[in-house]
Design a protein around this motif. Sequence first.
Motif: not given
Length: 237
Positions: A132-141, A183-187, A192-195, A226-229
């Motif tokens: 059901l999910f496509s594009g930029e957003f893929m849910p994460y825990k 994983t990392g942090v913005v600002d 964010f996670t590369l996964d 969380r950063v998704v894109a």
Amino acid sequence: MQRILRGILNFFWRRAESDGKLQIQDNFKLKSVRGIVTHLCPDYSWINETIFFHISVVIDNMPVSIGRRVIALVEEDETTHILKAVKVKIMTNCDCDTKPSELDRELCIMCVTSVSRDNIYISKETSIPAQLFSGEFMPYKGDLLLIDYSLKPGNSNMNIHTVSPLNSQRISEVCVTSINGRTGVVDDFIFFTLDSLHTLPGYIPALNDIVNVVVVDSIQSHYTCRVVAMFPVKMLY
């Protein structure tokens, strides 16, 4: 009443000072609650007389007033049993208007408890197909979802009609301030996670990169977004 309010506020302020960031160890303890704002103060309010929330947890900085209908994601303190909303969505006229054929449909806020290749789980028993999910957003825990659902006749199983991030925003030209493996942090405050990150083919975030990001509300161990894109600014020119 004022004495009770002061006691509860002092408890949460002390807790905030000690915790620093919102930490939810067990997503199953979060509950979605619908109600109305019954008390209003400059920095905090109450839902249904019993659920405390700070103005900072209201999505999109929407104005709060007594009588406004809301949906809230609520946690209960294990020691005091005080109910506190960690996210509040103000219902708009569009949200409240229901077509006659959709009277059994409701909105709720749910937290993603786990993710598999094929399913996104919002409880031990309830999942959403990943397709059901496509594009930029893929849910994460930990991600917070706004779900339009109805209950199947004769049982309590959710029939999910639509699902989307609870809140999404675009932020321009921020810096990657931390990298730790995948994983990392913005600002300094957005996880964010590369996964689960949508970006340009071949691009891997590096420390001090200046990037444009799409951010959703998410409950992580030390972060609430969380950063998704993510797209590097220098590669966009």
